[in-house]
Motif scaffolding. Structure first.
Motif, PDB file in Angstrom:
ATOM      1  N   SER A 106       0.817  -1.207   0.000  1.00 41.62           N
ATOM      2  CA  SER A 106       0.000   0.000   0.000  1.00 41.62           C
ATOM      3  C   SER A 106       0.854   1.261   0.000  1.00 41.62           C
ATOM      4  O   SER A 106       0.410   2.326  -0.460  1.00 41.62           O
ATOM      5  CB  SER A 106      -0.944   0.010   1.207  1.00 41.62           C
ATOM      6  N   TYR A 129      -2.398   0.025  -6.167  1.00 42.00           N
ATOM      7  CA  TYR A 129      -2.578   0.989  -5.084  1.00 42.00           C
ATOM      8  C   TYR A 129      -2.395   2.449  -5.529  1.00 42.00           C
ATOM      9  O   TYR A 129      -3.049   3.338  -4.994  1.00 42.00           O
ATOM     10  CB  TYR A 129      -1.600   0.700  -3.946  1.00 42.00           C
ATOM     11  N   HIS A 155      -9.639   1.389  -6.193  1.00 42.03           N
ATOM     12  CA  HIS A 155      -9.246   0.575  -5.051  1.00 42.03           C
ATOM     13  C   HIS A 155      -8.289  -0.551  -5.430  1.00 42.03           C
ATOM     14  O   HIS A 155      -7.479  -0.973  -4.617  1.00 42.03           O
ATOM     15  CB  HIS A 155     -10.490  -0.033  -4.375  1.00 42.03           C
ATOM     16  N   ASP A 173     -10.764  -1.832 -12.635  1.00 42.28           N
ATOM     17  CA  ASP A 173     -10.670  -1.635 -11.190  1.00 42.28           C
ATOM     18  C   ASP A 173     -11.466  -2.806 -10.612  1.00 42.28           C
ATOM     19  O   ASP A 173     -12.694  -2.837 -10.693  1.00 42.28           O
ATOM     20  CB  ASP A 173     -11.295  -0.296 -10.801  1.00 42.28           C
ATOM     21  N   SER A 176     -14.538  -1.785  -5.930  1.00 41.11           N
ATOM     22  CA  SER A 176     -14.700  -0.428  -5.407  1.00 41.11           C
ATOM     23  C   SER A 176     -14.705  -0.433  -3.889  1.00 41.11           C
ATOM     24  O   SER A 176     -14.927   0.602  -3.253  1.00 41.11           O
ATOM     25  CB  SER A 176     -16.010   0.186  -5.927  1.00 41.11           C
ATOM     26  N   THR A 177     -14.463  -1.618  -3.302  1.00 38.27           N
ATOM     27  CA  THR A 177     -14.515  -1.769  -1.846  1.00 38.27           C
ATOM     28  C   THR A 177     -13.203  -2.255  -1.258  1.00 38.27           C
ATOM     29  O   THR A 177     -12.716  -1.725  -0.266  1.00 38.27           O
ATOM     30  CB  THR A 177     -15.631  -2.754  -1.450  1.00 38.27           C
ATOM     31  N   THR A 179      -9.054  -3.578  -1.421  1.00 39.87           N
ATOM     32  CA  THR A 179      -7.769  -3.434  -2.092  1.00 39.87           C
ATOM     33  C   THR A 179      -7.238  -4.811  -2.460  1.00 39.87           C
ATOM     34  O   THR A 179      -7.789  -5.842  -2.072  1.00 39.87           O
ATOM     35  CB  THR A 179      -6.754  -2.722  -1.176  1.00 39.87           C
TER      36      THR A 179
END
Length: 339
Positions: A106, A129, A155, A173, A176-177, A179
């Motif tokens: 991250s 990230y 995300h 992606d 959307s919640t 990682t």
């Protein structure tokens, strides 16, 4: 008379069955065993060549676990650092081998999908990230070009391809919640919060093409540039998104897959190579006799070839380059090559 009717009925049923089955039976699926492929080791301390890019000469590029993009310049030059994000040179943690990659991703980034725009030599990077990034032909610190779309932050950027006529980038992606570190939760919860996106190289704006997707992963622009093929990891399927023509904007099933797909790359015949991270799990089914790591689909989405490997090997990308198959893996410490 009843006996004659029964015999006639069974004969007609048999003929009908042959008519239904014969087209599928005629479709022969080639099996290629990659166990004896050449292994190109990654530098010590890194792993996970998730995606591969080629510059048309001898340059091979891949993103690895410490957040860098490396370049292979042949046996004489070996591996060199080609691109990195802003934190790599500023934060000592990012170049440390004492901390597991998943605990520093991250901060240090994790480049997944990569693709060159051959006209300019620019390399696009989908960092899980850091967002969508781009670096020039000489490499160096990559520029972040997008971190959100329609006000929703990225995300888990994952797959990526570039339209070689325009320089536009298409990417996914995956959630959307969650990682990347929590990708298991995406699978377990069957979350359909992923998106398919487009970065316009001229306007430098991101457009959302499709929302509410279940774990979208790899993406490939078709050879005629009329559509995209998008792999969905959790449902073990590939879909086609039409970019132009009478079906523009439609999203339709392209192929059911025998495993959990990762990246998608065009082959040299108008079809696609789809890397498989694992065979599809079926309740009550006997263990698979062979370990599938990839399939080739023809332009209509029909499986025509399968790749097998030793148990424990997982692939994230199958890339065809100059008559050879290059094999990337998000888990292994080498890149495979099969001629």
């Amino acid at each position: 008379m009843a006996r004659d009717f029964t015999a006639t009925f069974l004969l007609l049923l048999s003929v009908a069955s042959l008519l239904v089955i014969s087209p599928c039976a005629a479709q022969q699926i080639k099996t290629t065993d990659t166990r004896w492929s050449y292994h190109l080791p990654l530098p010590d301390g890194v792993s996970g060549a998730e995606s591969l890019a080629f510059d048309g000469k001898d340059g091979l590029y891949t993103g690895v676990s410490d957040g860098r993009v490396l370049k292979w310049g042949g046996s004489a030059a070996g591996w060199t650092t080609f691109a990195y994000n802003a934190n790599y040179r500023k934060i000592p943690l990012c170049s440390s081998s004492e901390v597991p990659p998943e605990e520093r991703e991250s901060i240090c980034g994790r480049p997944l999908g990569i693709r060159l725009f051959r006209k300019t030599g620019e390399l696009y990077i989908a960092d899980a990230y850091k967002g969508l990034m781009k670096v020039g032909p000489d490499g160096g610190e990559a520029q972040v070009v997008a971190t959100e779309a329609d006000g929703v932050p990225f995300h888990f950027l994952n797959g990526l391809d570039v339209d070689q006529a325009t320089g536009d980038a298409y990417f996914t992606d995956s959630s959307s919640t969650y990682t990347r570190r929590f990708n298991g939760e995406i699978t377990m919860n069957a979350a359909a919060t992923g998106r398919l996106l487009k970065y316009d190289a001229r306007t430098r704006r991101v457009t959302v093409l499709k929302t509410a997707l279940p774990y979208p992963n790899g993406v490939a622009v078709s050879r005629d540039r009329t559509h995209l093929v998008v792999a969905h990891t959790v449902p073990c399927q590939a879909f086609r998104y039409w970019l132009r023509g009478t079906n523009a904007g439609e999203y339709e099933l392209f192929a059911d897959l025998p495993g959990y797909p990762d990246n998608v790359r065009r082959d040299t015949k108008g079809g696609y190579w789809v890397a498989l991270n694992q065979e599809r799990m079926r309740l009550g089914a006997a263990p698979a006799a062979k370990h599938l790591v990839g399939v080739r689909l023809n332009p209509d989405g029909v499986e025509v070839e399968e790749l097998t490997a030793t148990k424990g090997v997982t692939l994230s990308e199958v890339a065809e380059q100059k008559g050879k198959l290059w094999l990337g893996s998000v888990e292994l410490d080498y890149i495979g090559m099969f001629a």
